[in-house]
Design a protein around this motif. Sequence first.
Motif, PDB file in Angstrom:
ATOM      1  N   ALA A 170       0.947  -1.137   0.020  1.00  0.00           N
ATOM      2  CA  ALA A 170      -0.031  -0.064  -0.154  1.00  0.00           C
ATOM      3  C   ALA A 170       0.954   1.146   0.079  1.00  0.00           C
ATOM      4  CB  ALA A 170      -0.869   0.103   1.165  1.00  0.00           C
ATOM      5  N   THR A 171       1.992   1.080   0.735  1.00  0.00           N
ATOM      6  CA  THR A 171       2.887   2.328   0.589  1.00  0.00           C
ATOM      7  C   THR A 171       3.696   2.610  -0.575  1.00  0.00           C
ATOM      8  OG1 THR A 171       3.423   1.750   2.939  1.00  0.00           O
ATOM      9  CG2 THR A 171       5.046   3.259   1.986  1.00  0.00           C
ATOM     10  N   LEU A 172       3.920   1.360  -1.302  1.00  0.00           N
ATOM     11  CA  LEU A 172       4.383   1.552  -2.582  1.00  0.00           C
ATOM     12  C   LEU A 172       3.481   2.201  -3.643  1.00  0.00           C
ATOM     13  CD1 LEU A 172       6.899   0.868  -4.603  1.00  0.00           C
ATOM     14  CD2 LEU A 172       5.632  -1.388  -5.036  1.00  0.00           C
ATOM     15  N   VAL A 173       2.128   1.710  -3.585  1.00  0.00           N
ATOM     16  CA  VAL A 173       1.027   2.250  -4.133  1.00  0.00           C
ATOM     17  C   VAL A 173       0.810   3.606  -3.947  1.00  0.00           C
ATOM     18  CG1 VAL A 173      -1.505   2.230  -4.751  1.00  0.00           C
ATOM     19  CG2 VAL A 173      -0.112   0.190  -4.899  1.00  0.00           C
ATOM     20  N   LEU A 216       8.956   6.619 -14.838  1.00  0.00           N
ATOM     21  CA  LEU A 216       8.848   6.276 -13.426  1.00  0.00           C
ATOM     22  C   LEU A 216       7.470   5.765 -13.105  1.00  0.00           C
ATOM     23  CD1 LEU A 216      10.639   6.103 -10.940  1.00  0.00           C
ATOM     24  CD2 LEU A 216       9.823   8.527 -10.350  1.00  0.00           C
ATOM     25  N   HIS A 217       6.430   6.338 -13.502  1.00  0.00           N
ATOM     26  CA  HIS A 217       4.986   6.035 -13.265  1.00  0.00           C
ATOM     27  C   HIS A 217       4.412   4.980 -14.199  1.00  0.00           C
ATOM     28  CE1 HIS A 217       0.920   6.553 -11.789  1.00  0.00           C
ATOM     29  NE2 HIS A 217       0.755   6.368 -12.859  1.00  0.00           N
ATOM     30  N   THR A 218       4.643   5.185 -15.396  1.00  0.00           N
ATOM     31  CA  THR A 218       4.040   4.116 -16.284  1.00  0.00           C
ATOM     32  C   THR A 218       4.719   2.769 -16.510  1.00  0.00           C
ATOM     33  OG1 THR A 218       5.043   5.241 -18.319  1.00  0.00           O
ATOM     34  CG2 THR A 218       2.900   6.057 -17.678  1.00  0.00           C
ATOM     35  N   ARG A 219       6.070   2.938 -16.445  1.00  0.00           N
ATOM     36  CA  ARG A 219       6.850   1.697 -16.433  1.00  0.00           C
ATOM     37  C   ARG A 219       7.293   1.039 -15.080  1.00  0.00           C
ATOM     38  NH1 ARG A 219       5.710   4.566 -21.077  1.00  0.00           N
ATOM     39  NH2 ARG A 219       6.431   3.659 -23.000  1.00  0.00           N
ATOM     40  N   ILE A 220       8.180   1.719 -14.677  1.00  0.00           N
ATOM     41  CA  ILE A 220       8.839   1.166 -13.266  1.00  0.00           C
ATOM     42  C   ILE A 220       8.022   0.939 -12.202  1.00  0.00           C
ATOM     43  CG2 ILE A 220      10.674   1.564 -11.629  1.00  0.00           C
ATOM     44  CD1 ILE A 220      12.387   3.185 -13.651  1.00  0.00           C
ATOM     45  N   GLY A 221       7.295   2.253 -11.724  1.00  0.00           N
ATOM     46  CA  GLY A 221       6.102   1.960 -10.716  1.00  0.00           C
ATOM     47  C   GLY A 221       5.089   1.030 -11.147  1.00  0.00           C
ATOM     48  N   ALA A 222       4.752   1.088 -12.209  1.00  0.00           N
ATOM     49  CA  ALA A 222       3.559   0.033 -12.529  1.00  0.00           C
ATOM     50  C   ALA A 222       4.038  -1.475 -12.398  1.00  0.00           C
ATOM     51  CB  ALA A 222       2.977   0.257 -14.172  1.00  0.00           C
ATOM     52  N   LEU A 223       5.263  -1.661 -12.990  1.00  0.00           N
ATOM     53  CA  LEU A 223       5.732  -2.990 -12.903  1.00  0.00           C
ATOM     54  C   LEU A 223       5.961  -3.486 -11.472  1.00  0.00           C
ATOM     55  CD1 LEU A 223       6.696  -5.153 -15.234  1.00  0.00           C
ATOM     56  CD2 LEU A 223       8.968  -4.228 -14.648  1.00  0.00           C
ATOM     57  N   MET A 224       6.726  -2.547 -10.564  1.00  0.00           N
ATOM     58  CA  MET A 224       6.898  -2.877  -9.294  1.00  0.00           C
ATOM     59  C   MET A 224       5.423  -3.200  -8.499  1.00  0.00           C
ATOM     60  SD  MET A 224       9.979  -0.257  -8.261  1.00  0.00           S
ATOM     61  CE  MET A 224       9.986  -0.415  -6.503  1.00  0.00           C
ATOM     62  N   VAL A 225       4.588  -2.324  -8.655  1.00  0.00           N
ATOM     63  CA  VAL A 225       3.339  -2.398  -8.059  1.00  0.00           C
ATOM     64  C   VAL A 225       2.532  -3.903  -8.760  1.00  0.00           C
ATOM     65  CG1 VAL A 225       0.690  -1.721  -7.980  1.00  0.00           C
ATOM     66  CG2 VAL A 225       2.746  -0.141  -7.663  1.00  0.00           C
ATOM     67  N   SER A 226       2.679  -4.182  -9.898  1.00  0.00           N
ATOM     68  CA  SER A 226       2.161  -5.356 -10.414  1.00  0.00           C
ATOM     69  C   SER A 226       2.836  -6.747  -9.768  1.00  0.00           C
ATOM     70  CB  SER A 226       2.071  -5.359 -11.746  1.00  0.00           C
ATOM     71  OG  SER A 226       1.318  -4.081 -12.402  1.00  0.00           O
ATOM     72  N   LEU A 249      -7.877  -8.131  -5.491  1.00  0.00           N
ATOM     73  CA  LEU A 249      -6.873  -7.212  -5.604  1.00  0.00           C
ATOM     74  C   LEU A 249      -6.676  -7.508  -7.178  1.00  0.00           C
ATOM     75  CD1 LEU A 249      -4.415  -5.733  -4.907  1.00  0.00           C
ATOM     76  CD2 LEU A 249      -3.256  -7.709  -3.868  1.00  0.00           C
ATOM     77  N   PHE A 250      -6.519  -8.800  -7.720  1.00  0.00           N
ATOM     78  CA  PHE A 250      -6.274  -9.194  -8.912  1.00  0.00           C
ATOM     79  C   PHE A 250      -7.053  -8.326 -10.159  1.00  0.00           C
ATOM     80  CE2 PHE A 250      -6.618 -11.627 -12.969  1.00  0.00           C
ATOM     81  CZ  PHE A 250      -5.365 -11.874 -13.084  1.00  0.00           C
ATOM     82  N   GLY A 251      -8.415  -8.294  -9.780  1.00  0.00           N
ATOM     83  CA  GLY A 251      -9.361  -7.592 -10.755  1.00  0.00           C
ATOM     84  C   GLY A 251      -9.109  -6.008 -10.797  1.00  0.00           C
ATOM     85  N   VAL A 252      -8.782  -5.490  -9.676  1.00  0.00           N
ATOM     86  CA  VAL A 252      -8.683  -3.795  -9.286  1.00  0.00           C
ATOM     87  C   VAL A 252      -7.368  -3.568 -10.144  1.00  0.00           C
ATOM     88  CG1 VAL A 252      -8.367  -2.024  -7.963  1.00  0.00           C
ATOM     89  CG2 VAL A 252      -9.810  -3.775  -7.361  1.00  0.00           C
ATOM     90  N   LEU A 253      -6.082  -4.378  -9.897  1.00  0.00           N
ATOM     91  CA  LEU A 253      -5.056  -4.366 -10.148  1.00  0.00           C
ATOM     92  C   LEU A 253      -5.141  -4.338 -12.253  1.00  0.00           C
ATOM     93  CD1 LEU A 253      -1.787  -3.889 -10.268  1.00  0.00           C
ATOM     94  CD2 LEU A 253      -1.706  -6.300 -10.367  1.00  0.00           C
ATOM     95  N   ALA A 254      -5.811  -5.380 -12.398  1.00  0.00           N
ATOM     96  CA  ALA A 254      -5.960  -5.509 -13.988  1.00  0.00           C
ATOM     97  C   ALA A 254      -6.525  -4.263 -14.666  1.00  0.00           C
ATOM     98  CB  ALA A 254      -6.664  -6.785 -14.420  1.00  0.00           C
ATOM     99  N   VAL A 255      -7.801  -3.819 -14.101  1.00  0.00           N
ATOM    100  CA  VAL A 255      -8.503  -2.885 -14.592  1.00  0.00           C
ATOM    101  C   VAL A 255      -7.595  -1.626 -14.468  1.00  0.00           C
ATOM    102  CG1 VAL A 255     -10.654  -1.207 -14.133  1.00  0.00           C
ATOM    103  CG2 VAL A 255     -10.787  -3.804 -13.980  1.00  0.00           C
ATOM    104  N   GLN A 256      -6.921  -1.447 -13.321  1.00  0.00           N
ATOM    105  CA  GLN A 256      -6.186  -0.264 -13.118  1.00  0.00           C
ATOM    106  C   GLN A 256      -4.825   0.021 -14.345  1.00  0.00           C
ATOM    107  OE1 GLN A 256      -6.301   2.448 -11.984  1.00  0.00           O
ATOM    108  NE2 GLN A 256      -4.543   3.293 -11.286  1.00  0.00           N
TER     109      GLN A 256
END
Length: 302
Positions: A170-173, A216-226, A249-256
Amino acid sequence: MSSTVQQKTLAVLATVICLLTLCLLFVGAMVTSTGSGLSVPDWPTTFGQNMYAYPLSEMRGGVVYEHSHRLFASAIGFLTIVLTLTVWLWESRRWVKYLALTELLLVCLQGLLGGLTVKFKLPVAVSSAHAGVAELFFCGSIWLMWSMTASWKKNAWKTNAHSRGAFALATLVYVQILVGAVMRHSYAGLAIPTFPRAFDGWIPSFWSQGIFLNFLHTRIGALMVSIGSLILISSLLRKSIANKFAWMLFGVLAVQVVLGVLTIWTVKVPWIASLHLACGALLFGTLITIALWSGKQDGATA
Ligand code: HEM
């Protein structure tokens, strides 16, 4: 009023505030997405009038988004005052009283930041802080909502590997959300206008502040969160009682992720970019929910 009715009233009020806050996040995102942030140039007045007396029939263009956002936000502010007062009157748990008070302080701070962002004509730091505090308020409203349920009150909370993992994620997100906010408010949402390739390669061949934030947001952050979410999901699935959280969590992450990609591919259609913001909050809220409830599921009694 009987204590059962009081507890039910608190639970309903906390749930209503939580759901309305998610809607408000979408409405607030529409203000930025449609470029309506300064459609009402004054604050706390609306075109020199008391904001509550401003005739709705006069709302046109960007004023529709900006003024509705102010009215919606003040309704949530009012409900938070009512909730805090009733919690202090009817609730016996001290930490719940202080959580409600923190929510009240956050909603006041949020209103002030909203006003300052108008007064100083949308400075990146203030607008991003406004976005960041909104998410903290939403997180607090989720916590309050769960704390009012009967099953929450039955068991004591005990930290465990899942709750710690979910809090860390959650902190990473939250960091990913803040990077998204700075990127968006510095108009760098399309600094890299292509996805998955960045311009004509996988890594940009030239850099600017906007391109860095965007990468940072669309690649690195998104990859780390996923990756973090998939690890948490697989570990939750091994604990059958937590299955519903894992799938959520899986559904919300995929939609995001899909909404994030569509934000780029559609060149920022306002409602898609705004749904991406609201879904980001939902992802954050889902992780807070997992962190809170997995601590409850260790079976310790209150
Ligand atoms: C997976 C976790 C992600 C989270 C939690 C997240 C969250 C957010 C949030 C909250 C915002 C808006 C911030 C604000 O204005 O306050 C945002 C903006 C944005 N995000 Fe994401 N995002 C994620 C992944 C992605 C992905 C995978 C992409 C695309 C590949 C993406 C593309 C964008 C873009 C382009 C914007 C700026 C929109 C604009 O300028 O209007 N995001 N993100």
